[in-house]
Scaffold this motif. Sequence first.
Motif, PDB file in Angstrom:
ATOM      1  N   THR A 143       0.833  -1.209   0.000  1.00 47.28           N
ATOM      2  CA  THR A 143       0.000   0.000   0.000  1.00 47.28           C
ATOM      3  C   THR A 143       0.867   1.257   0.000  1.00 47.28           C
ATOM      4  OG1 THR A 143      -1.757  -1.161   1.188  1.00 47.28           O
ATOM      5  CG2 THR A 143      -1.788   1.246   1.266  1.00 47.28           C
ATOM      6  N   CYS A 144       1.913   1.247   0.810  1.00 51.43           N
ATOM      7  CA  CYS A 144       2.801   2.419   0.895  1.00 51.43           C
ATOM      8  C   CYS A 144       3.574   2.636  -0.393  1.00 51.43           C
ATOM      9  CB  CYS A 144       3.762   2.258   2.073  1.00 51.43           C
ATOM     10  SG  CYS A 144       2.949   2.306   3.675  1.00 51.43           S
ATOM     11  N   ALA A 145       3.773   1.569  -1.162  1.00 56.44           N
ATOM     12  CA  ALA A 145       4.503   1.698  -2.425  1.00 56.44           C
ATOM     13  C   ALA A 145       3.630   2.241  -3.547  1.00 56.44           C
ATOM     14  CB  ALA A 145       5.072   0.337  -2.830  1.00 56.44           C
ATOM     15  N   GLY A 146       2.332   2.363  -3.295  1.00 60.77           N
ATOM     16  CA  GLY A 146       1.424   2.864  -4.319  1.00 60.77           C
ATOM     17  C   GLY A 146       1.474   4.378  -4.447  1.00 60.77           C
ATOM     18  N   GLU A 147       0.598   4.895  -5.275  1.00 63.95           N
ATOM     19  CA  GLU A 147       0.534   6.330  -5.520  1.00 63.95           C
ATOM     20  C   GLU A 147      -0.914   6.798  -5.472  1.00 63.95           C
ATOM     21  OE1 GLU A 147       2.386   7.022  -9.267  1.00 63.95           O
ATOM     22  OE2 GLU A 147       4.409   6.584  -8.554  1.00 63.95           O
ATOM     23  N   GLY A 148      -1.071   8.118  -5.324  1.00 67.69           N
ATOM     24  CA  GLY A 148      -2.409   8.706  -5.379  1.00 67.69           C
ATOM     25  C   GLY A 148      -3.144   8.673  -4.061  1.00 67.69           C
ATOM     26  N   ALA A 149      -4.346   9.226  -4.071  1.00 70.02           N
ATOM     27  CA  ALA A 149      -5.173   9.307  -2.868  1.00 70.02           C
ATOM     28  C   ALA A 149      -5.643   7.920  -2.454  1.00 70.02           C
ATOM     29  CB  ALA A 149      -6.372  10.209  -3.130  1.00 70.02           C
ATOM     30  N   ILE A 150      -5.873   7.752  -1.140  1.00 67.76           N
ATOM     31  CA  ILE A 150      -6.302   6.458  -0.625  1.00 67.76           C
ATOM     32  C   ILE A 150      -7.282   6.668   0.523  1.00 67.76           C
ATOM     33  CG2 ILE A 150      -4.313   6.337   0.949  1.00 67.76           C
ATOM     34  CD1 ILE A 150      -4.405   3.268   0.573  1.00 67.76           C
ATOM     35  N   THR A 151      -8.285   5.802   0.577  1.00 63.72           N
ATOM     36  CA  THR A 151      -9.223   5.791   1.697  1.00 63.72           C
ATOM     37  C   THR A 151      -9.047   4.498   2.472  1.00 63.72           C
ATOM     38  OG1 THR A 151     -10.957   4.838   0.325  1.00 63.72           O
ATOM     39  CG2 THR A 151     -10.919   7.240   0.521  1.00 63.72           C
ATOM     40  N   ILE A 152      -9.061   4.619   3.803  1.00 62.30           N
ATOM     41  CA  ILE A 152      -8.832   3.464   4.670  1.00 62.30           C
ATOM     42  C   ILE A 152      -9.936   3.416   5.708  1.00 62.30           C
ATOM     43  CG2 ILE A 152      -7.256   2.417   6.352  1.00 62.30           C
ATOM     44  CD1 ILE A 152      -4.948   3.866   4.928  1.00 62.30           C
ATOM     45  N   ALA A 153     -10.471   2.208   5.939  1.00 57.49           N
ATOM     46  CA  ALA A 153     -11.457   2.005   6.997  1.00 57.49           C
ATOM     47  C   ALA A 153     -10.877   1.038   8.019  1.00 57.49           C
ATOM     48  CB  ALA A 153     -12.755   1.453   6.430  1.00 57.49           C
ATOM     49  N   VAL A 154     -10.928   1.428   9.292  1.00 61.86           N
ATOM     50  CA  VAL A 154     -10.448   0.582  10.384  1.00 61.86           C
ATOM     51  C   VAL A 154     -11.669   0.104  11.167  1.00 61.86           C
ATOM     52  CG1 VAL A 154      -9.027   0.460  12.452  1.00 61.86           C
ATOM     53  CG2 VAL A 154      -8.292   1.877  10.517  1.00 61.86           C
ATOM     54  N   ILE A 155     -11.855  -1.204  11.225  1.00 58.38           N
ATOM     55  CA  ILE A 155     -12.986  -1.775  11.948  1.00 58.38           C
ATOM     56  C   ILE A 155     -12.541  -2.053  13.380  1.00 58.38           C
ATOM     57  CG2 ILE A 155     -14.608  -3.688  12.073  1.00 58.38           C
ATOM     58  CD1 ILE A 155     -14.293  -4.045   9.073  1.00 58.38           C
ATOM     59  N   GLY A 156     -13.159  -1.368  14.327  1.00 57.82           N
ATOM     60  CA  GLY A 156     -12.801  -1.522  15.732  1.00 57.82           C
ATOM     61  C   GLY A 156     -12.302  -0.212  16.305  1.00 57.82           C
ATOM     62  N   GLY A 157     -13.026   0.314  17.275  1.00 52.83           N
ATOM     63  CA  GLY A 157     -12.687   1.603  17.849  1.00 52.83           C
ATOM     64  C   GLY A 157     -12.002   1.508  19.185  1.00 52.83           C
ATOM     65  N   GLY A 158     -11.296   0.436  19.443  1.00 50.31           N
ATOM     66  CA  GLY A 158     -10.496   0.336  20.653  1.00 50.31           C
ATOM     67  C   GLY A 158      -9.156   1.042  20.473  1.00 50.31           C
ATOM     68  N   ALA A 235     -16.472   4.718   2.236  1.00 47.73           N
ATOM     69  CA  ALA A 235     -15.485   4.431   1.195  1.00 47.73           C
ATOM     70  C   ALA A 235     -14.223   3.836   1.810  1.00 47.73           C
ATOM     71  CB  ALA A 235     -15.147   5.711   0.435  1.00 47.73           C
ATOM     72  N   SER A 236     -13.661   2.821   1.138  1.00 48.66           N
ATOM     73  CA  SER A 236     -12.465   2.164   1.670  1.00 48.66           C
ATOM     74  C   SER A 236     -11.722   1.418   0.571  1.00 48.66           C
ATOM     75  CB  SER A 236     -12.835   1.188   2.794  1.00 48.66           C
ATOM     76  OG  SER A 236     -11.687   0.528   3.267  1.00 48.66           O
ATOM     77  N   ASP A 237     -10.513   1.878   0.287  1.00 50.04           N
ATOM     78  CA  ASP A 237      -9.624   1.117  -0.602  1.00 50.04           C
ATOM     79  C   ASP A 237      -8.915   0.003   0.162  1.00 50.04           C
ATOM     80  OD1 ASP A 237     -10.086   2.890  -2.821  1.00 50.04           O
ATOM     81  OD2 ASP A 237      -8.775   4.349  -1.830  1.00 50.04           O
ATOM     82  N   LEU A 238      -8.752   0.208   1.479  1.00 44.18           N
ATOM     83  CA  LEU A 238      -8.097  -0.780   2.334  1.00 44.18           C
ATOM     84  C   LEU A 238      -8.875  -0.865   3.635  1.00 44.18           C
ATOM     85  CD1 LEU A 238      -5.652  -2.661   2.960  1.00 44.18           C
ATOM     86  CD2 LEU A 238      -4.521  -0.652   3.950  1.00 44.18           C
ATOM     87  N   THR A 239      -9.422  -2.047   3.913  1.00 44.24           N
ATOM     88  CA  THR A 239     -10.212  -2.257   5.134  1.00 44.24           C
ATOM     89  C   THR A 239      -9.420  -3.112   6.108  1.00 44.24           C
ATOM     90  OG1 THR A 239     -12.286  -2.098   3.894  1.00 44.24           O
ATOM     91  CG2 THR A 239     -12.372  -3.140   6.058  1.00 44.24           C
ATOM     92  N   ILE A 240      -9.159  -2.561   7.296  1.00 46.14           N
ATOM     93  CA  ILE A 240      -8.312  -3.208   8.300  1.00 46.14           C
ATOM     94  C   ILE A 240      -9.160  -3.605   9.497  1.00 46.14           C
ATOM     95  CG2 ILE A 240      -6.283  -2.936   9.778  1.00 46.14           C
ATOM     96  CD1 ILE A 240      -5.396  -0.657   7.887  1.00 46.14           C
ATOM     97  N   GLY A 241      -9.046  -4.850   9.911  1.00 48.31           N
ATOM     98  CA  GLY A 241      -9.797  -5.336  11.061  1.00 48.31           C
ATOM     99  C   GLY A 241      -8.959  -5.336  12.328  1.00 48.31           C
ATOM    100  N   THR A 242      -9.426  -4.627  13.354  1.00 48.43           N
ATOM    101  CA  THR A 242      -8.750  -4.639  14.654  1.00 48.43           C
ATOM    102  C   THR A 242      -9.716  -4.968  15.780  1.00 48.43           C
ATOM    103  OG1 THR A 242      -9.132  -2.295  15.132  1.00 48.43           O
ATOM    104  CG2 THR A 242      -7.179  -2.836  13.825  1.00 48.43           C
TER     105      THR A 242
END
Length: 711
Positions: A143-158, A235-242
């Motif tokens: 992901t860090c090696a990519g380019e351009g704008a990105i949206t990220i969703a993190v599941i879990g508010g701890g 919106a989420s290009d990368l969805t992370i579960g925590t």
Amino acid sequence: MNPIPIVKELVFAGGGHTHALVLRKWAMKPVPGVRVTVINPGATAPYSGMLPGHLAGHYAREDLDIDLVRLARFAGARLLIDRAVAIDAGAKVVRLASGRAVPYDIMSLDVGITSEMPSLPGFAERGIAAKPLGKFADIWAATCAGEGAITIAVIGGGVAGCEVAMAAVHRMRVLGREVSVSVIDRGEVLSSVVPSARKTLLAALADHDVRLVEGTAIASVEDAAVVLEDGRRIASDLTIGTAGATPQPWVAESGLPCKDGFLEVDEYLRSPADPTIYGAGDCVHLVHDPRPKAGVYAVRAAPVLAHNIRADLLGLQRKAFHPQKDFLKLVSLGGQVALAEKSGFALSGPVMWKLKNRIDQKFMDKFRHLPDMPVPTAPRGAAKGVAAEMAGPALCGGCGAKLASGALSGVLAQAHGASRDDVSAVAGDDAAVLHMGGARQVISTDHLRGFALDPALVAKAAAVHALGDIWAMGAAPQAALAQVILPRMAARLQGKWLDEVMQAAGEIFAAEGVAIVGGHSSGGTELTVGFTVTGLLQRDPITLEGAKPGDALVLTKPIGTGVVLAAEMQTKAHGEDVLACWKAMTRPSGEVARALAPLAHAMTDVTGFGLAGHLGNICAASSVGADIVLDAVPLLAGAHPLAAQGIRSSLWAQNRASILCEVPDTPLADLMFDPQTAGGLLAAMPAKQADAIPGAIRIGEITDRPGLRFS
């Protein structure tokens, strides 16, 4: 001196923080007579406390990895790169994903947890869990090696989810990328955090423009969005579960008492149902004093677990584990700023980051800088010269333990035995051709001193190694006889060890169509595995004598096993490099041998005498010379930097002295004399066809000028 017999099997399933610390303590004071086995899916175990710093770009990936290959060697333990999937407490075996069954007398679990959400539609296909870390770190790097704008969703508010969110924003901003991050929680974000710390964390999230989505559950995860139950789409290009701590499902299926899938353990960290099974870290539930999942408890449990396992092995008194009620919590806030909270009081700023970094680095330094172990000393009254011999470098395993060619040549020249018309010795090869009517059969033998502490790994490499001469002579492998020497051990363990060896070797031989027809076993001072093998010839044997000027020289495996194995013995090799070396050693050469056989004018397998030594044998037998392009010779990962550090196999000096040739004084040139274990094939063949063999790399050519030249 008689070796101490092995009488107990101690197994650590998982390479978590607790087990890593226990292994380090074990290394400093092992219990003689115990074989220790560590089971982990990879060569490293990540330290989760430094994950946010890694995501933010403050730490490289290797900064938070505990190298389990180095640690296992330091502790005198065998490391199985595999994953535990079941426990059979009745049979006292832990079953692995590969199908292996590992016996134990005492076993401990530290297999961690996962943030996977199997019940959430679409997450398995389109989301990534923050735990386990390995896969997540790889995706984050991409992901860090990519380019351009990105949206990220993190599941879990701890706390974990908010740390990930702020770290992601910080990293993307440093990279100059536009970023939008949302934290989604079915309840209230940071609801379990004390008010003073929560206020600071919410302010930090606002400073990072993190959007908080609260009070609604998630319906599904799609390719570019997280769909909420109220119909909204985030919106989420990368969805992370925590969210939450999910136990490994197989633990609950073991039949042992569990709480919500977590292994129940008592005050001694033992299963109440089975005193031979221990557990620690996030995968367990402390029945006597339930605690939240936190790395501090895993670290604090390590001395107690180490003591109790030792007590069981020695018949001593166990200690109880009493986790503290409160502890210092340090939370990363994206940049090099952190929050510290204890007993309801909170402070934040760069100073807290420095404190967190110092604590984390101190923990990791325990594994980065393993102490030097004392060199064995000569016993009192030993003969003159014993001390000097013991002070030298430890004898390598594998082909690094072979006798040098100079020690062999004179003896073998005089040891002819009887002369027979139906037996043809092949000059320079460790094989012979047997003539039986119209049929011809190749026979060869080889064995390996254990280069690793896993008998199955040694057996696979020994099988590949023994078949080398059969492949090199163009024969079809046929049958094998085993010769196995086991270290001294209790009689009840002998069959289990021998089964490990033969099952592993059988995988190699079965794939090559080789029947195991018997063999011989005995006890000794250390593990040694060898095989006598036969092969059928449908053509004239390929020997060392047929190389012609103008032929191309090709090699089918990278070199460097000697230096990597020597470094692994000294705990100086990177774990991933060691795994790559083991993989190369256990890869059969049958397919490439069958492709080379119709074309090769001369061929040999590259083993103990190194590339230069075996090439020298071809040149001597064929009355030719050879030019080698050093940069063209394929190398195992890590081999060149290790050679540059001056690390050498114990056979290297004798290999170098046995070849009279001009060689550049460089680490790369030194590797030409590195002894190989289960090495590849070296063939002289028509130059026009040399590039058409998959898996064969051109490294030079045969010339009409005598001698070897390296450029």
